[in-house]
Design a protein around this motif. Structure first.
Motif, PDB file in Angstrom:
ATOM      1  N   PHE A  40       0.967  -1.183   0.009  1.00 13.92           N
ATOM      2  CA  PHE A  40      -0.031  -0.041  -0.055  1.00 13.92           C
ATOM      3  C   PHE A  40       1.006   1.408  -0.012  1.00 13.92           C
ATOM      4  CE2 PHE A  40      -2.814  -3.096   1.428  1.00 13.92           C
ATOM      5  CZ  PHE A  40      -4.172  -2.954   1.007  1.00 13.92           C
ATOM      6  N   VAL A  41       0.404   2.379  -0.758  1.00 16.91           N
ATOM      7  CA  VAL A  41       0.933   3.461  -0.791  1.00 16.91           C
ATOM      8  C   VAL A  41      -0.031   4.643  -0.176  1.00 16.91           C
ATOM      9  CG1 VAL A  41       2.215   5.378  -2.221  1.00 16.91           C
ATOM     10  CG2 VAL A  41       2.508   3.043  -2.663  1.00 16.91           C
ATOM     11  N   TYR A  42       0.586   5.402   0.732  1.00 18.00           N
ATOM     12  CA  TYR A  42      -0.391   6.405   1.399  1.00 18.00           C
ATOM     13  C   TYR A  42       0.040   7.913   0.808  1.00 18.00           C
ATOM     14  CZ  TYR A  42      -1.705   2.435   4.257  1.00 18.00           C
ATOM     15  OH  TYR A  42      -2.416   1.355   4.524  1.00 18.00           O
ATOM     16  N   VAL A  43      -0.601   8.508   0.037  1.00 16.13           N
ATOM     17  CA  VAL A  43      -0.234   9.766  -0.458  1.00 16.13           C
ATOM     18  C   VAL A  43      -0.940  10.942   0.677  1.00 16.13           C
ATOM     19  CG1 VAL A  43      -0.479  11.468  -2.179  1.00 16.13           C
ATOM     20  CG2 VAL A  43      -0.139   9.024  -2.669  1.00 16.13           C
ATOM     21  N   SER A  44      -0.048  11.678   1.015  1.00 16.50           N
ATOM     22  CA  SER A  44      -0.337  12.953   1.997  1.00 16.50           C
ATOM     23  C   SER A  44      -1.383  13.617   1.341  1.00 16.50           C
ATOM     24  CB  SER A  44       0.787  13.759   2.485  1.00 16.50           C
ATOM     25  OG  SER A  44       1.511  12.762   3.342  1.00 16.50           O
ATOM     26  N   GLY A  45      -2.067  14.584   2.077  1.00 15.48           N
ATOM     27  CA  GLY A  45      -2.973  15.470   1.452  1.00 15.48           C
ATOM     28  C   GLY A  45      -2.165  16.249   0.703  1.00 15.48           C
ATOM     29  N   GLN A  46      -2.951  16.639  -0.550  1.00 13.60           N
ATOM     30  CA  GLN A  46      -2.338  17.489  -1.610  1.00 13.60           C
ATOM     31  C   GLN A  46      -3.547  18.640  -1.660  1.00 13.60           C
ATOM     32  OE1 GLN A  46       0.609  17.133  -3.194  1.00 13.60           O
ATOM     33  NE2 GLN A  46       0.632  15.579  -1.536  1.00 13.60           N
ATOM     34  N   VAL A  47      -2.792  19.877  -1.864  1.00  9.03           N
ATOM     35  CA  VAL A  47      -3.746  20.938  -2.178  1.00  9.03           C
ATOM     36  C   VAL A  47      -3.465  21.671  -3.562  1.00  9.03           C
ATOM     37  CG1 VAL A  47      -4.273  21.544   0.123  1.00  9.03           C
ATOM     38  CG2 VAL A  47      -2.284  22.554  -0.867  1.00  9.03           C
ATOM     39  N   ALA A  48      -3.916  22.833  -3.904  1.00  8.17           N
ATOM     40  CA  ALA A  48      -3.650  23.290  -5.269  1.00  8.17           C
ATOM     41  C   ALA A  48      -2.422  24.273  -5.271  1.00  8.17           C
ATOM     42  CB  ALA A  48      -4.791  24.053  -5.713  1.00  8.17           C
ATOM     43  N   MET A  49      -1.059  23.504  -4.505  1.00  6.85           N
ATOM     44  CA  MET A  49       0.052  24.532  -4.711  1.00  6.85           C
ATOM     45  C   MET A  49       0.852  24.048  -6.054  1.00  6.85           C
ATOM     46  SD  MET A  49       1.703  25.970  -2.106  1.00  6.85           S
ATOM     47  CE  MET A  49       0.988  25.104  -0.559  1.00  6.85           C
ATOM     48  N   ASN A  50       0.958  25.385  -6.652  1.00 10.92           N
ATOM     49  CA  ASN A  50       1.581  25.322  -7.917  1.00 10.92           C
ATOM     50  C   ASN A  50       3.224  25.312  -7.756  1.00 10.92           C
ATOM     51  OD1 ASN A  50       2.831  28.126  -7.117  1.00 10.92           O
ATOM     52  ND2 ASN A  50       0.763  29.105  -8.432  1.00 10.92           N
ATOM     53  N   ASP A  51       3.880  25.303  -8.998  1.00  8.51           N
ATOM     54  CA  ASP A  51       5.183  25.236  -8.712  1.00  8.51           C
ATOM     55  C   ASP A  51       6.158  26.294  -7.995  1.00  8.51           C
ATOM     56  OD1 ASP A  51       4.989  22.623 -10.153  1.00  8.51           O
ATOM     57  OD2 ASP A  51       5.315  23.623 -12.245  1.00  8.51           O
ATOM     58  N   ARG A  52       5.308  27.548  -7.894  1.00  7.79           N
ATOM     59  CA  ARG A  52       6.093  28.405  -7.163  1.00  7.79           C
ATOM     60  C   ARG A  52       5.699  28.557  -5.821  1.00  7.79           C
ATOM     61  NH1 ARG A  52       3.142  30.272 -11.292  1.00  7.79           N
ATOM     62  NH2 ARG A  52       1.682  31.204 -10.128  1.00  7.79           N
ATOM     63  N   GLY A  53       5.009  27.562  -5.462  1.00 11.64           N
ATOM     64  CA  GLY A  53       4.773  27.514  -3.659  1.00 11.64           C
ATOM     65  C   GLY A  53       3.445  28.315  -3.269  1.00 11.64           C
ATOM     66  N   GLU A  54       2.884  28.648  -4.454  1.00 11.44           N
ATOM     67  CA  GLU A  54       1.453  29.414  -3.985  1.00 11.44           C
ATOM     68  C   GLU A  54       0.411  28.714  -4.619  1.00 11.44           C
ATOM     69  OE1 GLU A  54       2.163  32.457  -6.974  1.00 11.44           O
ATOM     70  OE2 GLU A  54       3.793  33.385  -5.541  1.00 11.44           O
ATOM     71  N   ILE A  55      -0.871  28.733  -3.735  1.00  9.94           N
ATOM     72  CA  ILE A  55      -2.146  28.309  -4.071  1.00  9.94           C
ATOM     73  C   ILE A  55      -2.707  28.904  -5.530  1.00  9.94           C
ATOM     74  CG2 ILE A  55      -4.580  28.157  -3.657  1.00  9.94           C
ATOM     75  CD1 ILE A  55      -2.672  26.522  -1.605  1.00  9.94           C
ATOM     76  N   GLU A  56      -3.003  27.920  -6.442  1.00  6.05           N
ATOM     77  CA  GLU A  56      -3.231  28.039  -7.798  1.00  6.05           C
ATOM     78  C   GLU A  56      -4.380  29.135  -7.743  1.00  6.05           C
ATOM     79  OE1 GLU A  56      -3.005  27.384 -11.712  1.00  6.05           O
ATOM     80  OE2 GLU A  56      -1.845  26.660 -10.143  1.00  6.05           O
ATOM     81  N   PRO A  57      -4.319  30.153  -8.449  1.00  2.15           N
ATOM     82  CA  PRO A  57      -5.427  31.245  -8.499  1.00  2.15           C
ATOM     83  C   PRO A  57      -6.521  30.575  -9.238  1.00  2.15           C
ATOM     84  CG  PRO A  57      -3.541  31.811 -10.008  1.00  2.15           C
ATOM     85  CD  PRO A  57      -3.178  30.507  -9.383  1.00  2.15           C
ATOM     86  N   GLY A  58      -7.659  31.060  -9.129  1.00  4.61           N
ATOM     87  CA  GLY A  58      -8.963  30.756  -9.818  1.00  4.61           C
ATOM     88  C   GLY A  58      -9.952  30.188  -8.743  1.00  4.61           C
ATOM     89  N   GLY A  59     -10.898  29.306  -9.459  1.00  4.27           N
ATOM     90  CA  GLY A  59     -11.919  28.732  -8.508  1.00  4.27           C
ATOM     91  C   GLY A  59     -11.724  27.205  -8.311  1.00  4.27           C
ATOM     92  N   ILE A  60     -12.884  26.731  -8.041  1.00  2.00           N
ATOM     93  CA  ILE A  60     -12.595  25.230  -7.444  1.00  2.00           C
ATOM     94  C   ILE A  60     -12.185  24.287  -8.687  1.00  2.00           C
ATOM     95  CG2 ILE A  60     -15.237  24.940  -8.213  1.00  2.00           C
ATOM     96  CD1 ILE A  60     -12.971  23.113  -5.430  1.00  2.00           C
ATOM     97  N   GLU A  61     -12.653  24.740 -10.173  1.00  2.43           N
ATOM     98  CA  GLU A  61     -12.164  23.821 -11.069  1.00  2.43           C
ATOM     99  C   GLU A  61     -10.645  24.028 -11.329  1.00  2.43           C
ATOM    100  OE1 GLU A  61     -13.173  23.262 -15.943  1.00  2.43           O
ATOM    101  OE2 GLU A  61     -14.279  24.577 -14.923  1.00  2.43           O
ATOM    102  N   ALA A  62     -10.021  25.095 -11.437  1.00  2.00           N
ATOM    103  CA  ALA A  62      -8.539  25.256 -11.392  1.00  2.00           C
ATOM    104  C   ALA A  62      -7.931  24.712 -10.284  1.00  2.00           C
ATOM    105  CB  ALA A  62      -8.253  26.780 -11.732  1.00  2.00           C
ATOM    106  N   GLN A  63      -8.378  24.778  -9.015  1.00  2.00           N
ATOM    107  CA  GLN A  63      -7.752  24.151  -7.869  1.00  2.00           C
ATOM    108  C   GLN A  63      -7.852  22.608  -7.797  1.00  2.00           C
ATOM    109  OE1 GLN A  63      -7.946  25.931  -4.139  1.00  2.00           O
ATOM    110  NE2 GLN A  63      -7.729  28.101  -5.055  1.00  2.00           N
ATOM    111  N   THR A  64      -9.201  22.407  -8.267  1.00  2.00           N
ATOM    112  CA  THR A  64      -9.171  20.905  -8.312  1.00  2.00           C
ATOM    113  C   THR A  64      -8.370  19.956  -9.318  1.00  2.00           C
ATOM    114  OG1 THR A  64     -11.460  20.948  -7.487  1.00  2.00           O
ATOM    115  CG2 THR A  64     -10.657  18.970  -8.769  1.00  2.00           C
ATOM    116  N   ARG A  65      -8.126  20.471 -10.414  1.00  2.00           N
ATOM    117  CA  ARG A  65      -7.182  20.151 -11.511  1.00  2.00           C
ATOM    118  C   ARG A  65      -5.683  20.200 -10.957  1.00  2.00           C
ATOM    119  NH1 ARG A  65      -9.427  19.179 -15.842  1.00  2.00           N
ATOM    120  NH2 ARG A  65     -11.003  20.675 -15.953  1.00  2.00           N
TER     121      ARG A  65
END
Length: 129
Positions: free
Chosen positions: A29-54
């Protein structure tokens, strides 16, 4: 059974070390820690739920790949949404990542620890060779 921590050391805001691994393998089994919409710059992805979910799902995909897994290996997902009104849009984007049917899943509304709209963690099953 051995436990393997997968992924580089993680840092959060201000370069602060985070006390967890991106993923942990325990047997098959592989357990992946919770992931959020952090982009490569270390910032939360701008935009709404669609962009952040992607972005969140792409981050899950990246961590799964580090462990030699893919979405096809995922058996369980836990999802947190900041706003229940985002549920249907979240589902639509989420489903794109599981075209052959999704894993078992729990989804709840919760205030997240960072300024994100969604967080996802997964458990994958990938027998070791």
């Amino acid at each position: 059974m051995s436990i393997e921590r997968i992924g580089a050391e993680r840092t959060g805001a201000g370069g602060q070390a985070l006390p967890f691994s991106p993923a942990v393998r325990a047997g098959d089994f592989v357990y992946v820690s919770g992931q959020v919409a952090m982009n490569d710059r270390g910032e939360i992805e701008p935009g709404g739920i669609e962009a952040q979910t992607r972005r969140t799902m792409e981050n899950v995909k990246k961590v799964l790949a580090m462990a030699g897994c893919s979405f096809d290996d995922v058996v369980k997902a836990n999802c947190w949404l900041d706003d229940t009104r985002d549920f249907w849009t979240f589902n639509r984007v989420y489903a794109e990542y599981f075209p052959n049917g999704g894993p078992a899943r729990s989804t709840v509304r919760s205030q997240l620890m960072v300024d994100a709209k969604v967080e996802v963690d997964v458990i994958a099953y990938k027998p070791q060779t």
